[in-house]
Design a protein around this motif. Structure first.
Motif, short mmCIF file in Angstrom:
data_model
loop_
_atom_site.label_atom_id
_atom_site.label_comp_id
_atom_site.label_asym_id
_atom_site.label_seq_id
_atom_site.Cartn_x
_atom_site.Cartn_y
_atom_site.Cartn_z
N ARG A 9 0.84 -1.21 0.00
CA ARG A 9 0.00 0.00 0.00
C ARG A 9 0.87 1.26 0.00
NH1 ARG A 9 -5.34 -0.81 0.72
NH2 ARG A 9 -6.02 -2.85 1.49
N GLU A 10 1.97 1.21 0.74
CA GLU A 10 2.90 2.35 0.75
C GLU A 10 3.48 2.58 -0.63
OE1 GLU A 10 7.18 3.64 2.76
OE2 GLU A 10 6.06 1.93 3.58
N ASP B 22 1.39 9.23 -6.12
CA ASP B 22 1.93 10.59 -5.97
C ASP B 22 2.83 10.96 -7.15
OD1 ASP B 22 0.62 10.98 -3.57
OD2 ASP B 22 2.28 10.23 -2.37
N ASP C 279 2.13 1.65 -3.48
CA ASP C 279 1.05 2.12 -4.34
C ASP C 279 0.82 3.62 -4.16
OD1 ASP C 279 -1.30 1.54 -6.14
OD2 ASP C 279 -2.38 2.30 -4.39
N ALA C 280 0.89 4.09 -2.90
CA ALA C 280 0.70 5.52 -2.62
C ALA C 280 1.81 6.35 -3.25
CB ALA C 280 0.65 5.75 -1.11
N LYS D 16 3.50 13.28 3.69
CA LYS D 16 4.38 12.60 2.75
C LYS D 16 5.57 13.46 2.34
CE LYS D 16 0.42 10.15 0.78
NZ LYS D 16 -0.39 9.96 -0.45
#
Length: 265
Positions: A86-87, A94, A89-90, A220
């Protein structure tokens, strides 16, 4: 004969000036290209470093999952693999957003009510502002002007989000939003009385991607980088001033296009 010499001399002078101007233009273009190349190199390095972390964790956890024969830790391995995925994918999402801004060539300008836009942005923070004391002050000498609404909404949203994140608990949060018409620019400032920061220590990191100034504050480290990218795309400028315990002031200057409702009365 003298007249012909004069014409030739005049023509040569004009040609020489044109060559000099073109040489300066080419030198400036080359410098801009070198600057863009340096930024691209830096961005690629930072991106590769940022992606390498979750990828390495996924590979390591996958290896443990297949080689650890006990069933005790397998659920934990799966959970941590999912978290790392998930990290990753984020981060990819971005990066896509960044590239979308940088590669966008056609911008759609429209008449924008700055007051309505601020009100719309503030509604997205209703849940957060209900729990705190917030004083929002608007002083809009320019109330309407033409810009790219999508960009301006994201810019204001990010700056207001930062003001909320970095507020101080010992005093009510005050956010001041102003707009003026200065020369050929609409100048919008967003100031707060939050925690602020030592500008001289962080100035070179302000607009770099994935730079976080306070590890205790979630984020982030892309907000100001994205803001700068959008303002640059709008052919504008951004300036930040800040002092610890006194707050932060962000000033953006955007070239106005078309009709500007300048209500300085």
């Amino acid at each position: 004969m003298e007249e012909s010499k004069s014409i030739i001399t005049h023509h040569n002078q004009r040609l020489e000036r044109a060559v000099q101007e073109r040489t300066l233009e080419l030198a400036q273009s080359n410098e801009n290209l070198r600057s863009q190349y340096r930024k691209l190199e830096q961005f690629n390095f930072i991106t590769a470093h940022k992606i390498r972390g979750p990828v390495a964790r996924i590979l390591g956890l996958t290896n443990l999952f297949f080689h650890d024969t006990s069933t005790t830790n397998r659920g934990e391995y799966v959970d941590r693999i999912e978290q790392s995925a998930r990290e990753l994918d984020a981060i990819i999402f971005d990066l896509h957003s960044i590239l979308e801004i940088q590669q966008k060539t056609a911008l759609t300008y429209q008449q924008i009510s700055l007051e309505d836009l601020v009100a719309r942005v503030m509604t997205t923070f209703d849940a957060e502002t209900e729990a705190i004391k917030l004083q929002l002050n608007l002083h809009l000498e320019v109330k309407q002007f033409q810009s790219v609404e999508e960009y301006l909404e994201k810019i204001l949203s990010n700056l207001i989000s930062n003001a909320l994140k970095f507020r101080l608990d010992d005093r009510p949060l005050v956010i001041n939003i102003q707009s003026i018409l200065l020369d050929s620019f609409v100048v919008i400032s967003v100031g707060d009385n939050g925690s602020g920061f030592a500008l001289d220590q962080l100035e070179d990191k302000l607009f770099k991607p994935f730079e976080r100034f306070n590890p205790r504050i979630p984020g982030k480290g892309l907000g100001l980088f994205m803001v700068k990218a959008m303002i640059t795309h709008l052919e504008g400028h951004i300036h930040i001033s800040s002092k610890p315990e006194e707050g932060t002031l962000v000033t953006i200057s955007l070239p106005y296009k078309g009709k500007v409702d300048h209500l300085l009365r």
